[in-house]
Write a protein that holds these residues in place. Sequence first.
Motif, PDB file in Angstrom:
ATOM      1  N   ALA A 119     -30.238   2.680 -59.463  1.00  0.00           N
ATOM      2  CA  ALA A 119     -31.545   2.034 -59.657  1.00  0.00           C
ATOM      3  C   ALA A 119     -31.537   1.179 -60.921  1.00  0.00           C
ATOM      4  O   ALA A 119     -31.998   0.023 -60.908  1.00  0.00           O
ATOM      5  N   SER A 120     -31.012   1.724 -62.012  1.00  0.00           N
ATOM      6  CA  SER A 120     -30.960   0.968 -63.267  1.00  0.00           C
ATOM      7  C   SER A 120     -30.059  -0.258 -63.127  1.00  0.00           C
ATOM      8  O   SER A 120     -30.383  -1.344 -63.625  1.00  0.00           O
ATOM      9  N   ALA A 121     -28.926  -0.100 -62.426  1.00  0.00           N
ATOM     10  CA  ALA A 121     -28.011  -1.227 -62.242  1.00  0.00           C
ATOM     11  C   ALA A 121     -28.636  -2.321 -61.388  1.00  0.00           C
ATOM     12  O   ALA A 121     -28.440  -3.518 -61.640  1.00  0.00           O
ATOM     13  N   LEU A 122     -29.391  -1.943 -60.369  1.00  0.00           N
ATOM     14  CA  LEU A 122     -30.052  -2.943 -59.525  1.00  0.00           C
ATOM     15  C   LEU A 122     -31.108  -3.708 -60.308  1.00  0.00           C
ATOM     16  O   LEU A 122     -31.232  -4.939 -60.183  1.00  0.00           O
ATOM     17  N   VAL A 123     -31.870  -2.991 -61.112  1.00  0.00           N
ATOM     18  CA  VAL A 123     -32.884  -3.656 -61.937  1.00  0.00           C
ATOM     19  C   VAL A 123     -32.210  -4.607 -62.928  1.00  0.00           C
ATOM     20  O   VAL A 123     -32.656  -5.743 -63.132  1.00  0.00           O
ATOM     21  N   ALA A 124     -31.106  -4.158 -63.532  1.00  0.00           N
ATOM     22  CA  ALA A 124     -30.374  -5.013 -64.466  1.00  0.00           C
ATOM     23  C   ALA A 124     -29.793  -6.236 -63.769  1.00  0.00           C
ATOM     24  O   ALA A 124     -29.597  -7.286 -64.397  1.00  0.00           O
ATOM     25  N   SER A 125     -29.539  -6.138 -62.470  1.00  0.00           N
ATOM     26  CA  SER A 125     -28.994  -7.264 -61.707  1.00  0.00           C
ATOM     27  C   SER A 125     -30.053  -8.273 -61.310  1.00  0.00           C
ATOM     28  O   SER A 125     -29.722  -9.348 -60.795  1.00  0.00           O
ATOM     29  N   GLY A 126     -31.320  -7.911 -61.512  1.00  0.00           N
ATOM     30  CA  GLY A 126     -32.390  -8.842 -61.197  1.00  0.00           C
ATOM     31  C   GLY A 126     -33.325  -8.409 -60.099  1.00  0.00           C
ATOM     32  O   GLY A 126     -34.283  -9.113 -59.775  1.00  0.00           O
ATOM     33  N   LEU A 127     -33.066  -7.250 -59.481  1.00  0.00           N
ATOM     34  CA  LEU A 127     -33.968  -6.763 -58.436  1.00  0.00           C
ATOM     35  C   LEU A 127     -35.324  -6.435 -59.050  1.00  0.00           C
ATOM     36  O   LEU A 127     -35.400  -5.822 -60.124  1.00  0.00           O
ATOM     37  N   ARG A 128     -36.370  -6.830 -58.381  1.00  0.00           N
ATOM     38  CA  ARG A 128     -37.725  -6.607 -58.876  1.00  0.00           C
ATOM     39  C   ARG A 128     -38.560  -5.848 -57.845  1.00  0.00           C
ATOM     40  O   ARG A 128     -38.247  -5.863 -56.650  1.00  0.00           O
ATOM     41  N   LYS A 129     -39.616  -5.203 -58.337  1.00  0.00           N
ATOM     42  CA  LYS A 129     -40.484  -4.457 -57.431  1.00  0.00           C
ATOM     43  C   LYS A 129     -40.996  -5.367 -56.319  1.00  0.00           C
ATOM     44  O   LYS A 129     -41.418  -6.502 -56.572  1.00  0.00           O
ATOM     45  N   GLY A 130     -40.937  -4.853 -55.093  1.00  0.00           N
ATOM     46  CA  GLY A 130     -41.381  -5.622 -53.940  1.00  0.00           C
ATOM     47  C   GLY A 130     -40.265  -6.377 -53.250  1.00  0.00           C
ATOM     48  O   GLY A 130     -40.460  -6.891 -52.142  1.00  0.00           O
TER      49      GLY A 130
ATOM     50  N   ALA B  76     -35.863   1.769 -57.745  1.00  0.00           N
ATOM     51  CA  ALA B  76     -35.950   0.464 -58.394  1.00  0.00           C
ATOM     52  C   ALA B  76     -37.153  -0.344 -57.915  1.00  0.00           C
ATOM     53  O   ALA B  76     -37.409  -1.432 -58.438  1.00  0.00           O
ATOM     54  N   GLY B  77     -37.870   0.164 -56.904  1.00  0.00           N
ATOM     55  CA  GLY B  77     -39.075  -0.512 -56.439  1.00  0.00           C
ATOM     56  C   GLY B  77     -38.885  -1.379 -55.220  1.00  0.00           C
ATOM     57  O   GLY B  77     -39.814  -2.088 -54.806  1.00  0.00           O
ATOM     58  N   ALA B  78     -37.701  -1.341 -54.618  1.00  0.00           N
ATOM     59  CA  ALA B  78     -37.438  -2.173 -53.447  1.00  0.00           C
ATOM     60  C   ALA B  78     -37.851  -1.449 -52.169  1.00  0.00           C
ATOM     61  O   ALA B  78     -37.920  -0.220 -52.126  1.00  0.00           O
ATOM     62  N   ALA B  79     -38.091  -2.236 -51.142  1.00  0.00           N
ATOM     63  CA  ALA B  79     -38.191  -1.701 -49.786  1.00  0.00           C
ATOM     64  C   ALA B  79     -36.827  -1.887 -49.131  1.00  0.00           C
ATOM     65  O   ALA B  79     -36.199  -2.931 -49.293  1.00  0.00           O
ATOM     66  N   VAL B  80     -36.363  -0.873 -48.422  1.00  0.00           N
ATOM     67  CA  VAL B  80     -35.056  -0.934 -47.768  1.00  0.00           C
ATOM     68  C   VAL B  80     -35.250  -1.273 -46.301  1.00  0.00           C
ATOM     69  O   VAL B  80     -35.944  -0.541 -45.578  1.00  0.00           O
ATOM     70  N   THR B  81     -34.654  -2.384 -45.866  1.00  0.00           N
ATOM     71  CA  THR B  81     -34.633  -2.671 -44.441  1.00  0.00           C
ATOM     72  C   THR B  81     -33.266  -2.254 -43.913  1.00  0.00           C
ATOM     73  O   THR B  81     -32.226  -2.701 -44.385  1.00  0.00           O
ATOM     74  N   THR B  82     -33.269  -1.310 -42.992  1.00  0.00           N
ATOM     75  CA  THR B  82     -32.027  -0.736 -42.482  1.00  0.00           C
ATOM     76  C   THR B  82     -31.533  -1.564 -41.306  1.00  0.00           C
ATOM     77  O   THR B  82     -32.310  -1.928 -40.416  1.00  0.00           O
ATOM     78  N   VAL B  83     -30.228  -1.832 -41.297  1.00  0.00           N
ATOM     79  CA  VAL B  83     -29.640  -2.777 -40.341  1.00  0.00           C
ATOM     80  C   VAL B  83     -28.588  -2.064 -39.493  1.00  0.00           C
ATOM     81  O   VAL B  83     -27.756  -1.316 -40.016  1.00  0.00           O
ATOM     82  N   HIS B  84     -28.613  -2.322 -38.215  1.00  0.00           N
ATOM     83  CA  HIS B  84     -27.611  -1.763 -37.296  1.00  0.00           C
ATOM     84  C   HIS B  84     -26.233  -2.266 -37.718  1.00  0.00           C
ATOM     85  O   HIS B  84     -26.004  -3.481 -37.804  1.00  0.00           O
ATOM     86  N   PRO B  85     -25.278  -1.371 -37.982  1.00  0.00           N
ATOM     87  CA  PRO B  85     -23.966  -1.839 -38.443  1.00  0.00           C
ATOM     88  C   PRO B  85     -23.195  -2.657 -37.416  1.00  0.00           C
ATOM     89  O   PRO B  85     -22.266  -3.373 -37.791  1.00  0.00           O
ATOM     90  N   LEU B  86     -23.562  -2.572 -36.146  1.00  0.00           N
ATOM     91  CA  LEU B  86     -22.855  -3.325 -35.115  1.00  0.00           C
ATOM     92  C   LEU B  86     -23.598  -4.576 -34.661  1.00  0.00           C
ATOM     93  O   LEU B  86     -23.224  -5.194 -33.661  1.00  0.00           O
ATOM     94  N   CYS B  87     -24.627  -4.972 -35.377  1.00  0.00           N
ATOM     95  CA  CYS B  87     -25.362  -6.167 -34.975  1.00  0.00           C
ATOM     96  C   CYS B  87     -24.503  -7.413 -35.224  1.00  0.00           C
ATOM     97  O   CYS B  87     -23.577  -7.415 -36.039  1.00  0.00           O
ATOM     98  N   THR B  88     -24.833  -8.470 -34.535  1.00  0.00           N
ATOM     99  CA  THR B  88     -24.144  -9.741 -34.744  1.00  0.00           C
ATOM    100  C   THR B  88     -24.692 -10.418 -35.989  1.00  0.00           C
ATOM    101  O   THR B  88     -25.767 -10.057 -36.503  1.00  0.00           O
ATOM    102  N   ALA B  89     -23.971 -11.433 -36.466  1.00  0.00           N
ATOM    103  CA  ALA B  89     -24.447 -12.178 -37.630  1.00  0.00           C
ATOM    104  C   ALA B  89     -25.797 -12.839 -37.337  1.00  0.00           C
ATOM    105  O   ALA B  89     -26.670 -12.914 -38.215  1.00  0.00           O
ATOM    106  N   GLU B  90     -25.958 -13.314 -36.117  1.00  0.00           N
ATOM    107  CA  GLU B  90     -27.219 -13.972 -35.758  1.00  0.00           C
ATOM    108  C   GLU B  90     -28.373 -12.977 -35.755  1.00  0.00           C
ATOM    109  O   GLU B  90     -29.475 -13.275 -36.256  1.00  0.00           O
ATOM    110  N   GLU B  91     -28.147 -11.785 -35.202  1.00  0.00           N
ATOM    111  CA  GLU B  91     -29.188 -10.754 -35.210  1.00  0.00           C
ATOM    112  C   GLU B  91     -29.515 -10.321 -36.629  1.00  0.00           C
ATOM    113  O   GLU B  91     -30.690 -10.150 -36.994  1.00  0.00           O
ATOM    114  N   PHE B  92     -28.485 -10.143 -37.433  1.00  0.00           N
ATOM    115  CA  PHE B  92     -28.664  -9.760 -38.831  1.00  0.00           C
ATOM    116  C   PHE B  92     -29.454 -10.840 -39.567  1.00  0.00           C
ATOM    117  O   PHE B  92     -30.387 -10.543 -40.339  1.00  0.00           O
TER     118      PHE B  92
END
Length: 548
Positions: A72-83, A106-122
């Motif tokens: 969480a601290s590393a993500l915030v230091a990388s520039g991730l912001r709440k929301g 860190a305040g983010a929402a996680v969108t979970t992605v199917h690991p087998l989706c295509t690049a277009e679907e992703f």
Amino acid sequence: MDSPAVPAPRTPRVHRSEYADVPVVDEPIHEAVLARSTASHPDAVALVDATDAGASATTTYAQLDARHRKLASALVASGLRKGDVLALHSPNSVLYPVVFYGASRAGAAVTTVHPLCTAEEFAKQLADSGARWIVTVSPLLDTARRAAGLAGGIQEIFVCDRADGHRSLVHDLLAGAAPEPARPAPDPVPIDPAEDVAVLPYSSGTTGVPKGVMLTHRSIATNLAQLHPLVPMVPGDRILAVLPFFHIYGMTALMNAPLRAGATVVVLPRFDLDQFLRTIERHRITGLYVAPPIVLALAKHPAVARYDLSSIEYIVSAAAPLDTRLAAACSARLGLPPIRQAYGMTELSPGTHMVPLATENPPPGAVGKLLPSTEMRILRLDDTDRDAEPGEEGEIAIRGPQVMKGYLRRPEATAALIDPAGWVHTGDVGRVDDDGWLYVVDRVKELIKYKGFQVAPADLEALLLTHPAIADAAVIGVHDTDGNEVPKAFVVRGPGADLGVDEVMAYVAGHVAPYKKIRRVEFIDAVPRAASGKILRRELRLREKDQT
């Protein structure tokens, strides 16, 4: 002249849980899951990598807590912001919870992605969710890069392992960090559990365009508290996580719930039958949460006999209808109590019903009883918003604290699902018996209407699976030359089976009313299914359309 009398409004027939209400959990999901387990038994094993036989295979609760805080601290230091939205694109691994809880803290929402989706679907999911960050693994990196290029707006792609040109969670963000202080540091950002979105899964798309489901910290944390009285996990339980964490069923039953209870989660990246059975034997798994295709394998596959599965205490099946005869065959083969079912949907965080573990002889076919703090109506199928009569089938409507915040940027779709009184119209057809057990019949939109009669595809699929030469099957409605909708079966033959169309149709005709008969059969190599086990009927309809 007197004006005509206006009929009094009907009082809704509301079904309420027999269990005491649970308090709403107003905590961030990372605190609701990890705080008490870490404090009470920090040295207990939280996660096991079942693909690794070395010492690095285990993660204690203290280590999980420290790692997610560091991330969480590393993500915030990388520039991730709440929301911000972070896309988690990975198969199951022991790092998956670290990323999920770290991003949450860190305040983010996680969108979970199917690991087998295509690049277009992703890319469509990235663009729709507004994601700015991706966490993936090196085998999937090419897809993630192409998706990021198509969607635009991605600030950085991290990898869990190692890849040239990308920062690694293990080797960069989590490496060399100082130990956590004895007292936890405050969260990098304040979180409002009632309003802030914790996870943004996308609906399966089996009946429409995938939509981002906004689940708040409060809704998913409260749903864990609602589930606990019916399926009370405890420290010492060993839960096998083979269903995907990216799906809300896997995230709840195989990640959040056991870690909240202090249990041990044994992680597999995908389902392979021999590896699955070997892991149960080696790690003495006590609880299995599965989908019907795994129940089918446990009931019928000869490989099962080669392994010691005696540690299993119970099996729960959800995400798709489970045939009662198949459930009974699986229980009998393994010498277990009846398989428990559960019911819910992504938009409900996801649970609303569960067959309690404490019930010795639940009625066959029941998907459970209402969870605490949950209400239900069974609505007539005539679009009148009137309640069905007792015992009559109708559309299931749910209300409770686990209801989603809404579909992301789709107010019309949200309003179509959730009425002004707060009832979620699930699109599932069910009935309730006098003891409060719910039985799910089928989807409203998947019912086949043959000459005015309603035919449930799930009933025909369950019957087809009882044929010894049929390995899998799916049924949809298609139109004949007269324009009538008729049932068509897509059938997967068992190994070495010599099975013809006429035999399939005759088998079904011998077991059902005439209007339910299968009128067409097509043999296929595999039934298309979502990772949760649900049949992707939309793909079968598209296949049928291409052939006409």
